[in-house]
Motif scaffolding. Structure first.
Motif, short mmCIF file in Angstrom:
data_model
loop_
_atom_site.label_atom_id
_atom_site.label_comp_id
_atom_site.label_asym_id
_atom_site.label_seq_id
_atom_site.Cartn_x
_atom_site.Cartn_y
_atom_site.Cartn_z
N TYR A 59 33.39 38.18 28.90
CA TYR A 59 34.53 38.75 29.63
C TYR A 59 35.80 37.97 29.31
O TYR A 59 35.77 36.74 29.18
CB TYR A 59 34.26 38.68 31.13
CG TYR A 59 35.49 38.92 31.98
CD1 TYR A 59 35.94 40.21 32.23
CD2 TYR A 59 36.21 37.85 32.50
CE1 TYR A 59 37.08 40.44 32.99
CE2 TYR A 59 37.36 38.06 33.26
CZ TYR A 59 37.79 39.36 33.50
OH TYR A 59 38.91 39.58 34.24
N HIS A 61 40.44 38.45 28.21
CA HIS A 61 41.65 39.24 28.04
C HIS A 61 42.12 39.13 26.60
O HIS A 61 42.09 38.05 26.01
CB HIS A 61 42.77 38.75 28.97
CG HIS A 61 42.49 38.99 30.43
ND1 HIS A 61 41.73 38.12 31.19
CD2 HIS A 61 42.87 40.02 31.24
CE1 HIS A 61 41.65 38.60 32.43
NE2 HIS A 61 42.33 39.74 32.49
N ARG A 70 49.16 39.04 28.21
CA ARG A 70 47.87 39.75 28.20
C ARG A 70 48.10 41.23 27.89
O ARG A 70 48.93 41.89 28.51
CB ARG A 70 47.18 39.61 29.55
CG ARG A 70 46.75 38.18 29.87
CD ARG A 70 46.07 38.13 31.23
NE ARG A 70 45.50 36.80 31.50
CZ ARG A 70 44.81 36.51 32.59
NH1 ARG A 70 44.61 37.43 33.52
NH2 ARG A 70 44.32 35.28 32.75
N ASP A 72 45.18 43.47 27.57
CA ASP A 72 44.16 44.26 28.26
C ASP A 72 43.03 43.35 28.71
O ASP A 72 42.80 42.26 28.15
CB ASP A 72 43.59 45.36 27.34
CG ASP A 72 42.86 46.45 28.10
OD1 ASP A 72 42.90 46.45 29.35
OD2 ASP A 72 42.24 47.31 27.45
N GLU A 73 42.32 43.79 29.73
CA GLU A 73 41.11 43.13 30.22
C GLU A 73 39.93 43.77 29.52
O GLU A 73 39.78 45.00 29.51
CB GLU A 73 41.01 43.33 31.73
CG GLU A 73 39.84 42.61 32.39
CD GLU A 73 39.82 42.86 33.90
OE1 GLU A 73 39.39 41.96 34.62
OE2 GLU A 73 40.26 43.96 34.32
N CYS A 95 37.58 47.98 25.72
CA CYS A 95 38.83 47.90 26.46
C CYS A 95 39.01 49.17 27.28
O CYS A 95 38.12 50.03 27.31
CB CYS A 95 40.00 47.70 25.50
SG CYS A 95 40.10 48.91 24.18
#
Length: 456
Positions: A59, A61, A70, A72-73, A95
């Motif tokens: 997990y 960014h 940032r 996207d996570e 994403c």
């Protein structure tokens, strides 16, 4: 082959999922090659300094070029070689879906040193070159992605399970056994027992019959991948649009009591018992001076010419008319047709021409009979029992092999020496090897993978 193998040392990247505005919760970017892991480590900031072990999900960014912002996570899936789809180091970046987020992440990936955009089918091509897939399985993957019905997906799955490879390899091995016997006689006939030429011919004929059966099965189920184009034609107000709406299970066309309501060509995609069908609701064909309606009628005639089947809809309550007879004459000779008498919910008039199906687009009576008649007339009903389906490329090569085996019989009939038999037998073996990838050339790879989507 050297050029292709060299090219596979690059690191490639592409979006591996469908992308459209506002659609899809996630999107996947696939990266494959020697720089895949380094690319993920540069782009993605993961909490806790993970060890980046294979087959784990991380997990984090995706950060911009400055390393501060940032984008996207994401979740990152790492698969180290050789335990990946391509046999190389592979990273999949999961994403958010849509358009902007996934494009921003892809741009960051492609900006990394040594990473380029993947060509159509290049991931699957690498899987074949690295021994992860045979050619038939790779083609089955593409067929699964493009499947338009459950039945098409089932047949694609049988190819992904290796059914085609096993069947073709088995036939090829039988031919190799016969070639071995023949070549031994060419070099050492005086030292070996006499070869039973009739037994060889029987085996070659048996293999040829199996190939012809596979070709026929593939042709029968071709409709499952290509689908059918079904043109609904008829006089104005006979119920073409009502029938389209009933088969589509939605109000796709405007239905009124006014003749000439449909002025353009309407299309609706449906599936009838596993067969994808494109319904073409055409403008009613009649004599008119209305310029817009004339354009619609011209398109109706084009639809008839391009259709796999024409449904000539007549008003069963009014009966057969001179206009119906004129329409029947307009259907191209090469296009099969069914005459369908609509409005079976009203008193019927005896029709002087044979009617294939009586139905009511209003209440649905006769709909099942219509579906069966359509599938039967197009040959789609014969595909039900087919377990393996060769695609067009594979059928062409199987046909080449079958023709070569037939020529071996000609050589035998002319009592030619054994080495003449081997010429065509080698050609058959080569063609079967090209189906599975045993005989792999640049031309074969280009032909197969150029049809794949980017990201597969």
């Amino acid at each position: 082959m050297d050029q292709l193998i060299s090219a596979s040392q690059d690191t490639i990247a592409a979006i591996a999922t469908a992308v459209s505005p506002g659609q899809g919760g996630i999107a996947v970017i696939r990266v494959s090659g020697p720089a895949a892991l380094e690319t993920a480590q540069v782009l993605v900031r993961c909490p806790g300094n993970p060890s980046w072990d294979t087959h784990r999900i991380f997990y984090g960014h995706v950060v911009d070029a400055s390393g501060e912002g940032r984008l996207d996570e994401v979740l990152v899936l790492l698969m180290r070689a050789p335990r990946s789809f391509t046999g190389e180091d592979v990273v999949e970046i999961h994403c958010h879906g849509g358009v902007i987020a996934v494009q921003q992440v892809l741009e960051r990936v492609l900006a990394q040193s040594g990473v380029r955009r993947a060509l159509p089918g290049e991931f699957s091509q690498r899987a074949v070159l690295n021994g992860r897939l045979d050619l038939t399985r790779a083609e089955a993957v593409s067929a699964m992605v493009s499947a338009r019905s459950r039945r098409a997906a089932e047949l694609a799955m049988s190819g992904m399970d290796g059914g085609i490879q096993v069947r073709i390899n088995g036939l090829r091995e039988r031919l190799l056994d016969q070639l071995t016997e023949l070549e031994a006689r060419v070099d050492f006939e005086e030292d070996l027992p006499l070869l039973d030429g009739e037994a060889v011919l029987r085996e070659l004929a048996a293999v040829r019959e199996e190939l012809l059966a596979l070709i026929a099965d593939g042709e029968r189920v071709q409709v499952l991948s290509q689908g059918l184009r079904l043109a609904l034609v008829g006089r104005p107000n006979v119920g073409k649009s009502s029938l389209l709406n009933r088969l589509s299970r939605r109000e796709r066309a405007i239905v009124t009591d006014l003749p000439g309501t449909t002025r353009d060509l309407l299309e609706s995609e449906i599936v009838l018992e596993g067969v994808p069908v494109t319904l073409l609701d055409t403008a009613g064909i009649r004599s008119t001076k209305d310029a817009v309606e004339l354009l619609g009628i011209a398109r109706s005639e084009e639809a008839m010419a391009s259709a796999d089947l024409v449904l000539l809809i007549v008003d069963g309550h009014v009966g057969w008319t001179d206009a119906d007879a004129e329409l029947l004459e307009r259907i191209p000779e090469h296009v099969p047709h069914l005459i369908v008498a609509n409005k079976a919910d009203l008193p019927a008039v005896v029709c002087p021409v044979p009617v294939d199906v009586h139905l009511s687009a209003l209440d649905g009576r006769g709909e099942d009979q219509l579906v069966q008649a359509v599938l039967h007339r197009c040959g789609a009903s014969e595909a039900a029992g087919v377990l393996l389906a060769l695609n067009q490329r594979q059928r062409d090569l199987a046909a080449t092999a079958a023709c070569a085996l037939a020529r071996s019989h000609e050589a035998a009939a002319e009592t030619l020496p054994w080495d003449f038999w081997t010429i065509d037998l080698r050609e058959a073996i080569r063609a079967l090897g090209e189906i599975t990838g045993e005989e792999l050339t640049d031309a074969v790879l280009d032909r197969v993978f150029s049809r794949f989507c980017i990201g597969k």
